[in-house]
Design an enzyme around this catalytic site. Structure first.
Site, PDB file in Angstrom:
ATOM      1  N   SER A  27      58.457  22.989  -1.886  1.00  0.00           N
ATOM      2  CA  SER A  27      58.367  23.575  -0.538  1.00  0.00           C
ATOM      3  C   SER A  27      57.889  25.021  -0.596  1.00  0.00           C
ATOM      4  O   SER A  27      57.706  25.657   0.435  1.00  0.00           O
ATOM      5  CB  SER A  27      59.719  23.496   0.189  1.00  0.00           C
ATOM      6  N   ASN A 113      71.892  25.203  -0.392  1.00  0.00           N
ATOM      7  CA  ASN A 113      72.120  24.654   0.951  1.00  0.00           C
ATOM      8  C   ASN A 113      72.595  25.720   1.936  1.00  0.00           C
ATOM      9  O   ASN A 113      72.149  25.755   3.079  1.00  0.00           O
ATOM     10  CB  ASN A 113      73.125  23.495   0.891  1.00  0.00           C
ATOM     11  N   HIS A 159      49.270  19.790  45.423  1.00  0.00           N
ATOM     12  CA  HIS A 159      48.429  18.605  45.166  1.00  0.00           C
ATOM     13  C   HIS A 159      46.978  19.007  44.891  1.00  0.00           C
ATOM     14  O   HIS A 159      46.067  18.222  45.141  1.00  0.00           O
ATOM     15  CB  HIS A 159      48.476  17.614  46.332  1.00  0.00           C
ATOM     16  N   SER A 286      28.014  27.092  24.288  1.00  0.00           N
ATOM     17  CA  SER A 286      27.794  25.707  23.892  1.00  0.00           C
ATOM     18  C   SER A 286      26.670  25.684  22.868  1.00  0.00           C
ATOM     19  O   SER A 286      25.727  26.465  22.955  1.00  0.00           O
ATOM     20  CB  SER A 286      27.415  24.870  25.117  1.00  0.00           C
ATOM     21  N   LYS A 292      26.097  27.800  29.153  1.00  0.00           N
ATOM     22  CA  LYS A 292      27.555  27.642  29.183  1.00  0.00           C
ATOM     23  C   LYS A 292      28.321  28.851  28.662  1.00  0.00           C
ATOM     24  O   LYS A 292      27.908  29.523  27.728  1.00  0.00           O
ATOM     25  CB  LYS A 292      27.968  26.425  28.334  1.00  0.00           C
ATOM     26  N   GLU A 299      41.715  26.845  26.912  1.00  0.00           N
ATOM     27  CA  GLU A 299      41.738  25.413  26.563  1.00  0.00           C
ATOM     28  C   GLU A 299      42.546  25.164  25.284  1.00  0.00           C
ATOM     29  O   GLU A 299      43.296  24.194  25.190  1.00  0.00           O
ATOM     30  CB  GLU A 299      40.312  24.889  26.398  1.00  0.00           C
ATOM     31  N   GLN A 331      64.355  19.558   4.406  1.00  0.00           N
ATOM     32  CA  GLN A 331      63.267  20.439   3.996  1.00  0.00           C
ATOM     33  C   GLN A 331      62.063  20.323   4.947  1.00  0.00           C
ATOM     34  O   GLN A 331      61.249  21.235   5.053  1.00  0.00           O
ATOM     35  CB  GLN A 331      62.842  20.095   2.563  1.00  0.00           C
TER      36      GLN A 331
END
Ligand code: ARG
Length: 472
Positions: A27, A113, A159, A286, A292, A299, A331
């Site tokens: 890890s 632990n 709406h 784009s 664009k 986003e 882990q």
């Protein structure tokens, strides 16, 4: 001596784990980032071992010195991490023991632990503070954008249909409120994070007279009266991950809020709305369409909420059905936790920066806000003020709207005769209803988008977010 036999596999094992097992179970590739807190915990633990006589003064000093050295090397990027040593805890302890023979005593009365539970709590405590600061930076960006365009009115939507007029600032302040609750949730979660598990051992504490209060005090696990905060059950302490789940839940709610904000920004920046313009530095082009300019920051923020929600679900699923106490499954908690923290913080920062570099197209907002239908409810209120029951007023205005539609005229262009053909209660003063600026001043209740109220809210938030402005 093979590295893997330095600490964890001494005695009981005839050799190291198979190479694949080591790669499967390591890890350190992700928990190395806990290093500062691992060392902090070890320094406190060593001081305590000295206090109870397990370490001599010289040994404790040598351990502290060795840990400080390692700390500097890690900070300078000079420390070599070994996957065979599994995790951050083993890497640091093995290196310490290689340098300082007393290092072999450091793990007395401690297990990985309780150590891992401690490290993550220390890490998360700081993470929460920093996240709260970043939340308030985003709140400030929202407030300042709202204040910059304090006079701008836009349609409010239900709406996704035009509903009633609101100040643009009022819309932004809705997110400031959401974010305030987000900070509150994080601070609340902090109460559960800020408890010291060290001394719980692997599962059942220790037969040594560990001074848990001393360690908790050294690591500032304190309540408001400066009393040490200790976990009260060793089994719970080593297997509890609730505090991570809470953080990930709070993070998921933040991510959802940011996603909603992102969606509003995306709509507003689109050519159909055209309410705002995001600065070039926060948009992308784009590869095919030369015209664009895409709102990618928003986003991606919307998109990244998916993984933050996923992290919460992963943690809940990880814990579900896990028998007491520590199991290696646990882990798997850290990557999800780290990802939530990193993702949420990146989204907070990027959204704040993007909003600071966004301008409002006031003409487009004004054109949209001029839609007289937005004041249909005000028209009903007008009749109510003349004594008509609201249900009847609602019906009458509905009929007026239908008439306007039938005549192909905007609502505010109907004649008094048109209005009165629907109901005699309409008077010459009905035209006044459609004065938008006046209409905004009529909203006076707390929390409404009224002219005075929104200004009051902007001022309140400015003060709250910046309680000590520099003296002029
Ligand atoms: N790398 C482990 C984790 O992240 C540390 C604890 C290991 N404990 C053990 N008994 N193997 O959970």
């Amino acid at each position: 001596m093979k590295k893997s036999s330095v600490v964890s596999r001494s005695g009981r094992f005839s050799g190291g784990p198979a190479a694949e097992v080591s790669a499967f179970s390591e890890s350190v590739s992700f928990d190395w980032r806990l290093w500062k807190f691992d060392i902090m915990g070890s320094v406190a633990h060593a001081r305590m071992l000295e206090k109870i006589g397990v370490l001599t003064k010289t040994e404790a000093k040598a351990i502290r010195h060795g840990l400080r050295q390692i700390e500097q090397e890690i900070a300078a990027g000079k420390f070599k991490w070994h996957a065979e040593l599994e995790d951050v805890h083993m890497n640091i302890e093995a290196e310490l023991t290689r340098r300082v023979s007393a290092g072999a005593k450091l793990h007395t009365g401690r297990s990985r632990n309780d150590q891992v539970a401690l490290d993550v709590r220390l890490w998360l405590r700081q993470e929460i503070f920093e996240t709260v600061v970043e939340i308030s930076a985003l709140q400030s960006a929202l407030v300042e954008l709202g204040a910059r365009y304090a006079d701008v009115i836009i349609p409010g939507y239900t709406h996704l249909q035009r509903a009633q007029p609101v100040f643009f600032a009022h819309h932004l302040l809705a997110y400031v409120e959401m974010l305030a609750r987000d900070s509150g949730r994080l601070v609340d979660c902090l109460h559960r994070v800020n408890v010291c598990p060290l001394g719980s051992g692997a599962i059942a504490g220790s037969t040594l007279p560990l001074d848990r209060e001393f360690v908790a005090e050294a690591l500032a696990f304190l309540d408001f009266k400066n009393k040490p905060l200790l976990t009260q059950n060793s089994m719970d302490a080593v297997s509890d991950r609730d505090f991570m789940i809470e953080f990930c839940a709070a993070g998921a709610i933040i991510a959802v809020h940011l996603s909603r904000l992102a969606e509003d920004v995306i709509l507003w920046a689109g050519s159909e709305f055209n309410f705002i313009k995001i600065a070039d530095a926060y948009t992308t082009g784009s590869s095919l369409m030369p015209q664009k300019k895409n709102p990618d920051v928003a986003e991606l923020t919307r998109g990244k909420s998916a993984r933050v929600i996923g992290n919460l679900v992963s943690l809940l699923t990880l814990l579900k059905g896990l028998p007491m106490t520590y199991n290696r499954d646990l882990q798997e908690d850290k990557e999800r936790l780290f990802d939530t923290a990193d993702t949420v913080r990146a989204c907070l920062r990027l959204m704040a920066a993007m909003l600071a570099n966004t301008s409002v197209n006031t003409a487009a907002c004004a054109a949209a806000a001029r839609d007289p239908l937005l004041l249909a409810t005000d028209l009903a209120d007008y009749l109510v003020k003349k004594g008509m029951p609201f249900r009847r007023a609602h019906h009458a205005v509905g009929a007026v709207v239908a008439l306007a539609e039938k005549n192909g005229r905007p609502l505010d262009q109907l004649t008094l005769a048109d209005f009165q053909s629907v109901d005699q209660m309409f008077g010459a003063d009905v035209k006044e209803v459609f004065n938008l600026e006046k209409a905004m001043t009529r909203r006076t209740t707390v929390g409404s988008p009224g002219t005075k109220e929104v200004r009051r809210q902007l001022a309140r938030w400015r003060k709250e977010l910046n309680p000590y402005p520099p003296a002029r």
